[in-house]
Structures are given as structure tokens and as C-alpha cells.
Write a protein that holds these residues in place. Structure first.
Motif, PDB file in Angstrom:
ATOM      1  N   ASN A  96       0.828  -1.213   0.000  1.00  0.00           N
ATOM      2  CA  ASN A  96       0.000   0.000   0.000  1.00  0.00           C
ATOM      3  C   ASN A  96       0.859   1.258   0.000  1.00  0.00           C
ATOM      4  O   ASN A  96       0.576   2.228  -0.715  1.00  0.00           O
ATOM      5  CB  ASN A  96      -0.926   0.017   1.209  1.00  0.00           C
ATOM      6  CG  ASN A  96      -1.947  -1.111   1.173  1.00  0.00           C
ATOM      7  OD1 ASN A  96      -2.035  -1.839   0.190  1.00  0.00           O
ATOM      8  ND2 ASN A  96      -2.702  -1.271   2.245  1.00  0.00           N
ATOM      9  N   LEU A  97       1.926   1.242   0.803  1.00  0.00           N
ATOM     10  CA  LEU A  97       2.789   2.422   0.900  1.00  0.00           C
ATOM     11  C   LEU A  97       3.553   2.654  -0.403  1.00  0.00           C
ATOM     12  O   LEU A  97       3.751   3.799  -0.812  1.00  0.00           O
ATOM     13  CB  LEU A  97       3.764   2.250   2.067  1.00  0.00           C
ATOM     14  CG  LEU A  97       3.134   2.176   3.458  1.00  0.00           C
ATOM     15  CD1 LEU A  97       4.187   1.857   4.510  1.00  0.00           C
ATOM     16  CD2 LEU A  97       2.421   3.478   3.815  1.00  0.00           C
ATOM     17  N   ALA A  98       3.981   1.576  -1.034  1.00  0.00           N
ATOM     18  CA  ALA A  98       4.743   1.706  -2.279  1.00  0.00           C
ATOM     19  C   ALA A  98       3.904   2.350  -3.379  1.00  0.00           C
ATOM     20  O   ALA A  98       4.443   3.036  -4.260  1.00  0.00           O
ATOM     21  CB  ALA A  98       5.254   0.345  -2.729  1.00  0.00           C
ATOM     22  N   GLU A  99       2.591   2.142  -3.354  1.00  0.00           N
ATOM     23  CA  GLU A  99       1.717   2.733  -4.369  1.00  0.00           C
ATOM     24  C   GLU A  99       1.556   4.240  -4.188  1.00  0.00           C
ATOM     25  O   GLU A  99       1.284   4.956  -5.155  1.00  0.00           O
ATOM     26  CB  GLU A  99       0.343   2.066  -4.319  1.00  0.00           C
ATOM     27  CG  GLU A  99       0.343   0.609  -4.778  1.00  0.00           C
ATOM     28  CD  GLU A  99      -1.023  -0.017  -4.677  1.00  0.00           C
ATOM     29  OE1 GLU A  99      -1.972   0.687  -4.251  1.00  0.00           O
ATOM     30  OE2 GLU A  99      -1.174  -1.209  -5.019  1.00  0.00           O
ATOM     31  N   LEU A 100       1.728   4.729  -2.960  1.00  0.00           N
ATOM     32  CA  LEU A 100       1.503   6.147  -2.687  1.00  0.00           C
ATOM     33  C   LEU A 100       2.682   7.019  -3.089  1.00  0.00           C
ATOM     34  O   LEU A 100       2.499   8.113  -3.633  1.00  0.00           O
ATOM     35  CB  LEU A 100       1.193   6.350  -1.198  1.00  0.00           C
ATOM     36  CG  LEU A 100      -0.130   5.770  -0.694  1.00  0.00           C
ATOM     37  CD1 LEU A 100      -0.255   5.990   0.814  1.00  0.00           C
ATOM     38  CD2 LEU A 100      -1.305   6.405  -1.417  1.00  0.00           C
ATOM     39  N   ALA A 101       3.891   6.570  -2.795  1.00  0.00           N
ATOM     40  CA  ALA A 101       5.071   7.394  -3.088  1.00  0.00           C
ATOM     41  C   ALA A 101       6.308   6.519  -3.164  1.00  0.00           C
ATOM     42  O   ALA A 101       6.390   5.476  -2.493  1.00  0.00           O
ATOM     43  CB  ALA A 101       5.252   8.479  -2.024  1.00  0.00           C
ATOM     44  N   ASN A 102       7.263   6.954  -3.940  1.00  0.00           N
ATOM     45  CA  ASN A 102       8.514   6.240  -4.095  1.00  0.00           C
ATOM     46  C   ASN A 102       9.297   6.256  -2.781  1.00  0.00           C
ATOM     47  O   ASN A 102       9.671   7.309  -2.279  1.00  0.00           O
ATOM     48  CB  ASN A 102       9.343   6.888  -5.203  1.00  0.00           C
ATOM     49  CG  ASN A 102      10.646   6.150  -5.452  1.00  0.00           C
ATOM     50  OD1 ASN A 102      10.737   4.948  -5.237  1.00  0.00           O
ATOM     51  ND2 ASN A 102      11.656   6.873  -5.899  1.00  0.00           N
TER      52      ASN A 102
END
Length: 553
Positions: A324-330
Motif C-alpha cells: 500500500n505504501l509503495a503505491e503512494l510514493a517512491n
């Protein structure tokens, strides 16, 4: 054999030193805020973000946290299946956030309280509009804007795909709708500003968003279960960087970047602002009255008369679920901090979750991944044990050389090397495999410590929380027993009485040491020792059949 044990002890001591050094850096006591740092505030205690600091077009200063809070403030309550949020109409700040899917403590039925505003401790998410015509301009006589909310309670219904919570305000010819967009099962919240310039002049604004947390206080930490409570950020060039409260107190962060993000961490959970990833933003930090602040400043927006504009950003508050976190920002997924061995930990975590998907039990998954890892490392283990056995078989010849050249140390060295060459034995052969396995040991340690998936995860019988210590100390005792059995299977060859006592008491020391470790981690080490015992018996039996090993040597 003596040299191998000495090198192993030195290696373990070195790794322990590295762990302690990193722990002290991340979790040590915070320094006191100095007078020069408090001078960053104006006479009203407001946090100054000047145009000169950011190198942007001239903007006004943002207000300090809580500046202008009045008795007319109201709280808007929002509930979804995964979030319980309270938004203040004063500034539209998130002042309370709970996670109903995560209990505060095991079986407590109390939601985990992540963000709160209470006497003596604040952890809130602030955002607003500054600039020449921004309502959050500290020169505004009213302080922070007091938004109007049509309702004070919102709830995401069953089957509802989106919940919009709107707040309205008018300021200097600007019609502002600040709205929060919630979705089912999602911990990220879209925060948007819908702007309309109803005046006959150009209006200039600039959005900002930051997290504020009191430096002193917060959740407890320990050496055995470290909880990093501090900030982190990511930029286009630096995907993940910790920026602790100590760092904030030493200097102000000010970094221009395309995209980027700013966050506050506390072990299994993270709160983060993710501004427009296609915009040029400015990351910043400050210390304000004993509270750390980290956030992002967006680009300046100019609205012509009659023009509309949309400014949006994303707020995340919840568990560190890497996908989930990887989808939000690099780089935001790197807040699951596996340290410098992340490139080993991430594949191991992927394998662990893959196994758990089949067995549906994290404890069983830990056992199976241990079997897999020990199986993959078996060739190194075989080399290690064979080398140790050969060295032990050479003990009588080594003692004979030592007696022969006891008064001539210069001749002893070459004689020993000739013996090793003749017998085709590498005295370091048992150490290199150990050193090669150590990074995997450390990588798995961080996987078990950092993965929120193991929090409150049951195994079986008395182990109902793999992230907590064994309540009955059974696993640490079993681990000590397995370590003792391994020592018996590999008799000590050291002659120094102090070293012999040290080695004899190591199983007891480790058992006591592991009392405070997460039971999932102790389970891994116990299973690893049991597999090592089985491998050791198998390897030694094969060597005995070939006449290469004698347990009486």
C-alpha cells in the motif's frame, strides 16, 4: 577449533556493537531544545516559514500549531471500516485518529490510538493555505480559518465507495472548499482544496501540510523491542531518510524536490503527507515549543479573476503495509525499516507472506521459512561442520607441535601451516560459512521485528502474540536447551578455565536474554537450532562412515 570459537565470539561482539550503535542513534535520549532553536518562533509562538528559507515566490508565514484556536471550534467525526477520525473546523486539522482494525493491546477491544490532541502531548496532522491571500496567513487577524461544516458526523455506509467530508470558508474573494475523501478499506485520505476566485483581482495561495508531535513522551521503547518514534522523509534523489527529533533540534530541514513525502513513524505504524508527486515541493522541519514538525510546502498557485483551481494531496495514517505504501510514493514502503540489509529482508518477507498465504498461520510460516533458509544454506553448513570436525581430529598433532616448539614461536607457525597443508585442512574453513550466514540472521531479525503482520498474530497453545515475549518463558528455555545440546555434540577444545566457563554458561545467558525478545523471533532461532542439530548429526555420521570424524577426538 580455538581460533574458530574466538573469531565467532569476536564476530558476534562486533554485530552486537553495530546493533547497539544503531539503537543508540535511533532510540537514545533526545537533547533539550536550545535557546537559539526557540528563537525560531515569533512573539505569539507561531512557526515561521518564510519565502527566503524556501526560495519560492514571496509568501506569508504559516501559523504555529494551535494558533488562533477559539471556543467556536467544533470537531467533525468521521468513521469508516478502518479509520475513526476527528477533524477540527479550526484549520481543518486532523486532531484524532484511531485504527479500529488494530487493538491497542491484545484482546483489549480498544482501537489503537495513533493521533491525538491531549494535555501534555500532541500528535496531529495540520494543513492549510498560505501565501498572499491564504487564510492560514499568520497576519490574518482571525488566526487559522474557522471552517463551516454542514454536518458534524459522517459514516461510510456499507457498499459506499467514497465518503466526502466538505468544509467551507470564504476569504478575500476566495471561495474555499476543503474536503477529505475516504474510501472503504483504505488508510490513505485524499485532501483537496477547491478554490474559486470571485474577486476582480489575482489571488495567490500556496498549500502546506505537516505533522506535529510532542518530542517528550509518546510510547515506550526498549532495547529488545525498539520503537523508533520520529520523522522520516523521501525525495526524488533520496528515497528514504530518517530525520529524528534530535536532527530537528540541531537544524531545520529544507529540501526542494519533485514529489517527495514527509512522515512520522512509531514502530508498526506511520503517518505521512504525500504531496502532488508531479509538482515541485519543499520539504521542511521545525521545532515548536517542544514539538517536532515535518511537512511539505507546495508550489505557488495564482488564480485569475473568475478562475477555479484544484489543489490536492494525500494523507496516510495506518499500519506499515508495504504494498500500500509503495503505491503512494517512491520509498514510502521503506518506512518498514529493515536497515542496511533491506535487500535481503524484503525477499525474505515476500517469501514469509507467500508461505503464510498457504498455511494461514504466521507461526507455522516462521517454521517453514526457517526450514527453507536452513535448507538453502546447507552446503555452507556442511563445509562449516566438516571443517570443525577435521580441526578437532588434528588436535593431538597440534598439541604435539605446540609441545615440540614451545620455546620457539617462530618455528611453530610454519610447522602449523605445513600440517594444515598436508592434512588439507583450512583453519578458517568453519568461520567463513558462519560469517556468510550472519547477514541472513540479521535480516530475518528485522523482518520479525518490523513486520506489522506479526503484531498480535497467534501461533498455538500459549503463544497468542508472536510480536510479544513468551509469557511462560518456554521458548527461551527450549532454545537454551537446544544450544546446550549443540555444545555437547561439539565438545569444547579450549583449555583456558575462564573460556570454558564462558562457553558453558552461554546457553543460560542466551535463554535469559531471549526472555524479552518477540516469541516469533525466538521460535525462529529454536527451530533453526533443532535443524542445525539434525544436520550436524547427519554430517558427522556421514564423516564417521568415511573415517574422517571421531567424536572422541
Amino acid at each position: 577449533m580455538d581460533s574458530q570459537r574466538s573469531i565467532l565470539i569476536i564476530a558476534l561482539a562486533f554485530v552486537s556493537f553495530l546493533l547497539w550503535q544503531q539503537w543508540h542513534k535511533d532510540y537514545g535520549p533526545e537533547p533539550v531544545v536550545s535557546q537559539t532553536q526557540t528563537e525560531q518562533l515569533d512573539s505569539n509562538g507561531e512557526l515561521q516559514l518564510s519565502a527566503d528559507e524556501f526560495g519560492t515566490q514571496p509568501v506569508a508565514t504559516t501559523p504555529g500549531p494551535d494558533a488562533g484556536i477559539s471556543r467556536h471550534e467544533q470537531l467533525v467525526t468521521v468513521e469508516t471500516d478502518v479509520l475513526q477520525v476527528k477533524i477540527s473546523t479550526r484549520g481543518g486539522d486532523i486532531v484524532s485518529l484511531k485504527l479500529p482494525q488494530y487493538e491497542l493491546t491484545k484482546d483489549s477491544q480498544t482501537p489503537y490510538v495513533m493521533m491525538r490532541r491531549q494535555p501534555g502531548f500532541d500528535f496531529i496532522a495540520e494543513s492549510g493555505l498560505i501565501g498572499q491571500h491564504g487564510p492560514d496567513d499568520s497576519r490574518n487577524a482571525d488566526g487559522r480559518p474557522l471552517y463551516h461544516a454542514s454536518e458534524l458526523s459522517f459514516q461510510l455506509g456499507d457498499g459506499q465507495q467514497e465518503l466526502i467530508v466538505p468544509l467551507h470558508y470564504q476569504h478575500q474573494g476566495l471561495e474555499i472548499e476543503k474536503r477529505f475523501i475516504f474510501r472503504p478499506g483504505q488508510y490513505d485520505v485524499r485532501v483537496e482544496y477547491l478554490l474559486r476566485n470571485t474577486s476582480d483581482e489575482v489571488r495567490v495561495v500556496q498549500n502546506y501540510q505537516h505533522l506535529l508531535q510532542t518530542i517528550e513522551g509518546g510510547r515506550d521503547s526498549s532495547f529488545f523491542m525498539p520503537i523508533y518514534r520520529g520523522a522520516a522523509y523521501g525525495t526524488q534523489s533520496d528515497r528514504y531518510k530518517k530525520y529524528s527529533f534530535k536532527d530537528m533540534q540541531k537544524s531545520n530541514l529544507s529540501i526542494p524536490t519533485l514529489g517527495g513525502w514527509a512522515a512520522m513513524l512509531e514502530h508498526y505504524f506511520v503517518a505521512a503527507w504525500v504531496p502532488d508527486q508531479e509538482a515541485d515541493n519543499q520539504l521542511y522541519s521545525r521545532v515548536n515549543r517542544g514539538r517536532g514538525v515535518i511537512g511539505a510546502l507546495g508550489p505557488v498557485v495564482q488564480l485569475q479573476p473568475g478562475q477555479d483551481a484544484l489543489i490536492s494531496t494525500t494523507f496516510y495514517a495506518g499500519p506499515k503495509i508495504q504494498d500500500n505504501l509503495a503505491e503512494l510514493a517512491n520509498g514510502l514502503d521503506l518506512t518498514v525499516d529493515y536497515g542496511f540489509l533491506w535487500f535481503i529482508s524484503q525477499p525474505l518477507f515476500w517469501l514469509l507472506t507467500l508461505i503464510q498465504g498457504f498455511v494461514v498461520n504466521w507461526g507455522v510460516a516462521i517454521i517453514l521459512i526457517t526450514i527453507v533458509v536452513k535448507g538453502v544454506m546447507y552446503p555452507l553448513t556442511k563445509i562449516q561442520y566438516e571443517s570443525m570436525a577435521k580441526m578437532r581430529n588434528l588436535k593431538p598433532k597440534i598439541e604435539d607441535l605446540q609441545a615440540r616448539y614451545k620455546d620457539d614461536r617462530q618455528k611453530l607457525g610454519p610447522a602449523m601451516m605445513e600440517l594444515y597443508r598436508k592434512e588439507k585442512v583450512n583453519p578458517m574453513g568453519g568461520c567463513l560459512p558462519l560469517l556468510l550466514q550472519m547477514p541472513i540472521f540479521l535480516a530475518l531479525y528485522w523482518v520479525f521485528v518490523e513486520s506489522v503482520e506479526l503484531r498480535h498474530a497467534p501461533f498455538m497453545l500459549w503463544i497468542q502474540d508472536l510480536s510479544a515475549p513468551d509469557p511462560w518463558f518456554i521458548l527461551p528455555v527450549l532454545f537454551g536447551a537446544s544450544m546446550f545440546m549443540m555444545q555437547k555434540l561439539t565438545p569444547m577444545t579450549v583449555t583456558d578455565p575462564m573460556q570454558r566457563k564462558l562457553m558453558m554458561w552461554m546457553p543460560v545467558a542466551f535463554s535469559v536474554f531471549f526472555i524479552w525478545f518477540p516469541s516469533g523471533l525466538v521460535l525462529y532461532w529454536l527451530v533453526s537450532n533443532l535443524i542445525s542439530l539434525a544436520q550436524m548429526l547427519y554430517i558427522y555420521r556421514g564423516m564417521e562412515k568415511k573415517g574422517l570424524h571421531s567424536r572422541k577426538a
